[in-house]
Every structure is written in C-alpha cells, then in structure tokens.
Write an enzyme that holds these catalytic residues in place. Sequence first.
Site, PDB file in Angstrom:
ATOM      1  N   ASP A  71      45.530  49.767  45.451  1.00  0.00           N
ATOM      2  CA  ASP A  71      46.076  48.658  44.650  1.00  0.00           C
ATOM      3  C   ASP A  71      47.240  49.192  43.819  1.00  0.00           C
ATOM      4  OD1 ASP A  71      46.168  46.016  43.480  1.00  0.00           O
ATOM      5  OD2 ASP A  71      45.377  46.921  41.661  1.00  0.00           O
ATOM      6  N   SER A  72      48.018  48.274  43.267  1.00  0.00           N
ATOM      7  CA  SER A  72      49.126  48.680  42.404  1.00  0.00           C
ATOM      8  C   SER A  72      48.629  49.281  41.093  1.00  0.00           C
ATOM      9  CB  SER A  72      50.001  47.464  42.099  1.00  0.00           C
ATOM     10  OG  SER A  72      49.205  46.432  41.550  1.00  0.00           O
TER      11      SER A  72
ATOM     12  N   CYS B  53      45.375  44.924  46.812  1.00  0.00           N
ATOM     13  CA  CYS B  53      46.452  44.256  46.074  1.00  0.00           C
ATOM     14  C   CYS B  53      46.933  43.044  46.870  1.00  0.00           C
ATOM     15  CB  CYS B  53      47.597  45.253  45.887  1.00  0.00           C
ATOM     16  SG  CYS B  53      49.029  44.560  45.056  1.00  0.00           S
TER      17      CYS B  53
ATOM     18  N   GLU C 153      44.936  42.589  31.660  1.00  0.00           N
ATOM     19  CA  GLU C 153      45.083  44.012  31.301  1.00  0.00           C
ATOM     20  C   GLU C 153      44.810  44.225  29.814  1.00  0.00           C
ATOM     21  OE1 GLU C 153      47.212  46.811  33.024  1.00  0.00           O
ATOM     22  OE2 GLU C 153      46.785  45.907  34.967  1.00  0.00           O
TER      23      GLU C 153
ATOM     24  N   CYS D  76      45.254  36.865  43.199  1.00  0.00           N
ATOM     25  CA  CYS D  76      45.730  38.075  42.516  1.00  0.00           C
ATOM     26  C   CYS D  76      44.497  38.822  42.020  1.00  0.00           C
ATOM     27  CB  CYS D  76      46.635  37.690  41.343  1.00  0.00           C
ATOM     28  SG  CYS D  76      47.097  39.098  40.310  1.00  0.00           S
TER      29      CYS D  76
ATOM     30  N   HIS E 263      43.852  40.337  39.411  1.00  0.00           N
ATOM     31  CA  HIS E 263      43.505  40.219  37.994  1.00  0.00           C
ATOM     32  C   HIS E 263      42.839  38.879  37.629  1.00  0.00           C
ATOM     33  CE1 HIS E 263      46.093  43.653  37.853  1.00  0.00           C
ATOM     34  NE2 HIS E 263      46.076  43.731  36.532  1.00  0.00           N
TER      35      HIS E 263
HETATM   36  N1  DGL Z   1      47.549  43.824  42.157  1.00  0.00           N
HETATM   37  C1  DGL Z   1      48.541  42.772  42.020  1.00  0.00           C
HETATM   38  C2  DGL Z   1      48.165  41.598  42.920  1.00  0.00           C
HETATM   39  O1  DGL Z   1      47.013  41.412  43.273  1.00  0.00           O
HETATM   40  C3  DGL Z   1      48.669  42.297  40.593  1.00  0.00           C
HETATM   41  C4  DGL Z   1      49.307  43.304  39.674  1.00  0.00           C
HETATM   42  C5  DGL Z   1      50.734  43.636  40.056  1.00  0.00           C
HETATM   43  O2  DGL Z   1      51.632  42.763  39.948  1.00  0.00           O
HETATM   44  O3  DGL Z   1      50.954  44.758  40.496  1.00  0.00           O
HETATM   45  O4  DGL Z   1      49.013  40.856  43.305  1.00  0.00           O
END
Ligand code: DGL
Length: 271
Positions: free
Chosen positions: A10-11, A73, A153, A187, A189
Amino acid sequence: MDNRQIGIFDSGVGGLTVTAAIAKLLPHEHLVYLGDTARLPYGTKSAETVSRYAVQATHALMRFDVKLIVVACNTASAVALPVLTAALSPVPVIGVVEPGARAAIDATRNGRIAVIATEGTVRGGAYVRAIHALKADAKVEQKACPLFVALAEEGWTEGDVPESAARRYLSDMFAQQNAPDTLVLGCTHFPLLAKAIAKAAGGGVTLVDSAETTAREVARLLDEHGLQRKGPAERALFLATDAAERFARVGSQFLGNAIAPDQVELIDLAP
Ligand code: DGL
C-alpha cells in the site's frame, strides 16, 4: 502447500485494513506488508507516477520470496494493476478494485452504485469499468473524497468533523431521486470513517468495503493453486519507506491491533 509469505503493498498504513481482513480469514498465513510512507499520498499523483512507485515497491516485496502479492491500495490497483501483473509474473497479483466491484453488484437492489475514492482512482475510472464488466446496465456515480484520507490518518473518525465532511461530500448524491442504494468505500482509509459516511448517506444504503472480499479472493486463489501455508502462525513483518514510529502508531488503528515499533523495518526503494 506453500509456506512462503503473502506480500501486501500500500502507499502507507491504509492497506492495513485489508491486512486485518486477510489475517482474520487466513490466520496461518505469514504476511509481509510494505507501506510506501515516504511517497504517500498516491491518491493525488498521476497514473504514471503511481505505476512507477508501485512497481518499485512490489519489486522490493519480491525480495522476500513471496507467493502472492496483494495490492491493497485502491489508487495503485485502479491505475497500475496490469503493469504490476506483467512486472511480477509469474507471481499472482490481486488488486482491491475487482473484488470491491463484485461485492457492490451483490449488494445493490436498484442497480445504482456510488463509489467514493481518491482523486486518482476516480479519474482513472477503474471501478466504473469493473462494475460495468459485471453488470453493463448498472448506474455508477463517483465522488473523490480526499479529505477522508487526512481525517483517518489524524484519528478523527467519529463525531462532528468527519460527519460534517461526509455530509458536504455526499448529501447531494443521496438526496436525489433514484439515489444509489450501495456505496463502495473505494479507498483504504474510508472504512475507518464508516459510521460518519453511513450517517451522511442515510439509512437503506449498503456500504461495501473491499477488504473482506479481497481476503476471500486471496483464500480462493491459495486454494485453487494449492498454496496454503501449513506451518504455525507467525508474527507479520511490516516494512515502511519512512517514519517507522508513526507507521506503528497510526497503523495500529488501521490494523485494529497494536503494532510493536520493533515489528517495523525501514526499507529503501532506491534501485
Ligand atoms: N491507499 C490509498 C488508496 O486506497 C489512499 C492513500 C493515498 O492517497 O495514498 O487509494
């Protein structure tokens, strides 16, 4: 039987919501998770940049001799899955978009589906394509909700602030006649803000979280290829490209379990 690890990418810490679902469904699997915290967020970046970062990060995961890679992600799944599948072959790659689309089709009764995600995911239109591939006449609306990433976050997941942001983003979409009856949390989050999002969408709207459907897809793939681990459960390993202490602290909320600081290793993606 295959005792190698499952790699999850993931990012940042968001993909830990998907990791939690995988760990719950497949407690014997050994997981190695990489969060590209140095380059977060991906959601505001171009498809080319996200693809380049995602290839570098997943190549780093391959050094752990993984049997399968989960792109947790949504943004990377939405814009880079074909590139990653080609780059990592023959290791199978699972993204979160297709499982999320399938869960939405199973949930909708009126064929109207809303997708909320980052700007990058919305721009790429991957959820719309994935939903239409399964149900060509589905009506799909999308909305980018970038502020939800920062709120999650920050740990501001309940109360006035997320509720007011959710109303601002969603009330028009759900006030219209023939509003969607299903809302995809597209997403990593957004599941943390599910209560506030559900309140803004109103009763009768089903929230779809791709974490569980992705975990089921992982289980199906392991089963199909005879790749299940038979050894005893082992503590997951977490890799981050920056700020290991923050990763452990914020990540614990996303995982729903405490991550010990010594469980997080810093990793450099420079070739
Ligand atoms: N992990 C990203 C997503 O699910 C969200 C956070 C980011 O923008 O890196 O799209």
